[in-house]
Design an enzyme around this catalytic site. Sequence first.
Site, PDB file in Angstrom:
ATOM      1  N   HIS A 191     -80.707  75.101 -29.103  1.00 50.18           N
ATOM      2  CA  HIS A 191     -80.352  73.704 -28.853  1.00 50.18           C
ATOM      3  C   HIS A 191     -81.082  72.784 -29.826  1.00 50.18           C
ATOM      4  CE1 HIS A 191     -84.068  72.048 -27.093  1.00 50.18           C
ATOM      5  NE2 HIS A 191     -84.214  73.169 -26.419  1.00 50.18           N
ATOM      6  N   CYS A 192     -80.441  71.679 -30.150  1.00 50.86           N
ATOM      7  CA  CYS A 192     -81.086  70.578 -30.875  1.00 50.86           C
ATOM      8  C   CYS A 192     -81.027  69.389 -29.928  1.00 50.86           C
ATOM      9  CB  CYS A 192     -80.419  70.322 -32.221  1.00 50.86           C
ATOM     10  SG  CYS A 192     -78.610  70.263 -32.202  1.00 50.86           S
ATOM     11  N   LYS A 193     -80.307  68.346 -30.274  1.00 52.90           N
ATOM     12  CA  LYS A 193     -80.127  67.230 -29.344  1.00 52.90           C
ATOM     13  C   LYS A 193     -78.803  67.363 -28.600  1.00 52.90           C
ATOM     14  CE  LYS A 193     -80.188  62.161 -29.118  1.00 52.90           C
ATOM     15  NZ  LYS A 193     -80.329  60.907 -29.912  1.00 52.90           N
ATOM     16  N   SER A 199     -77.933  72.838 -34.567  1.00 58.28           N
ATOM     17  CA  SER A 199     -77.602  74.115 -33.920  1.00 58.28           C
ATOM     18  C   SER A 199     -76.472  74.812 -34.659  1.00 58.28           C
ATOM     19  CB  SER A 199     -77.207  73.879 -32.457  1.00 58.28           C
ATOM     20  OG  SER A 199     -78.278  73.351 -31.714  1.00 58.28           O
TER      21      SER A 199
END
Length: 434
Positions: A191-193, A199
């Site tokens: 995950h990123c944001k 990602s």
Amino acid sequence: MMTLSKLNPEHIIKSIYSSPFNQYKNDMGLVLDVSYITDNIIVCSYPVMKYPKMFYRNSLVDLVTYLDANHGRKNWKIYNLKTEMNDSDYTDNDFAMVLKSKRLTEKSQVIDALSSSFRSRKMLQDHCKVCGIKLLFQSTATEILKPAESVKSHLLRYGWLDHSPPPFLHLQKLIKDIRDNVFQGKVAVIHCKMGKGRSGTLVVAYLMTYLQLPRHEAQSLFLSTRFKSGISKGVTIVSQLRYLKYQEMFLRYEEQQRKLIIDSLSKMQFKILSIEFVNSIGQYSSELLNKANNTTISIKIQTHSKIKPTLIDLFSKQCSTNKGSLRSLTSKQITVPNIVVVCSDIRLSFGIRSKTSQFINNVSHLSSFSSCWLNLYWESVLQSRNLDLDSNYILPKNERFEFSVSWEELDGFKGTSGKGLKLFDAVSIRWTLV
């Protein structure tokens, strides 16, 4: 048919917020933004621990509960690619609290009530009751001062700046760590944001490297498994796509050659020679800027800091329009004095900024921001195509290399295509291997 538990406002808000994504339908009553790219590669949006963001984002407790139930506690690892932090982000202590938990006793509730995180824990407990999840906390605050060792085996924080590609060597380390865990039968949860740009860049690079998918097929697989049809185009930021092309070039070499490239990249140094513009600050832009007060035009060459997740300026040139100094940035070529790049990843950044209210009132006419990430090594290799593939990864010293990009090909504000006032038609940067 929707159950009563799914009719609560939090579930409804989460369902709407995550509607663009292909979500795996679980039978646990959890509303989670979780997408399976492959059987052992999961992408999701950022999980949180606190309200109000927990109303519409993944709950970390829900995510861990789901992973434990569906894959087993020892069979998953989260890769956190997000470096920017805010109050809703989970800490290692939060993660340890979820992993290594005990039921709250009356005594521990009194102790926790004295801590600053008591209110968020209480809200989290109420949330889990609504969702039918038993939330277990550690009994005392002192037990979570140091994250449990199990955190290291379940969480890797190895991110980079939003709307940017990862440093090339950084990307290789991440891909290898995912490969090592997947080969052990674990699931990689990335995950990123939002589970899109950062990602997507990592997942596509992994699919290219270890599933041996062509770049376009890897991008299509990520797009079709992560997003609903017609909602998104997947990885779209130009610089991130450029780094996927670098990965494609890298994979054309034999494994032994790749090892030599990785080893060489960590030692290479490049010297920036000059920046050259085509039609810089055209007549229309000049007329607008000459009328503006307290605005500053800036040109920067930046790279990643090795100490913290931020950028450091290797070169910076600015001029204020109210001083009549635009000529210093309208010259065709700017010589860059003695800048040596230790790593090969750099960002060119161009912008107009001001703190005055006049600028804000005229933001639609005068704002401008554009940038471009590139890897000096791979751009040098691209210009050595006339050499044999077995040896063109070895760059000749003292040879000059050049990278050119048009204004339209630059990244805009926050990775979008919007760049504002056009500052030039194209820009070139020249360098040599030290």
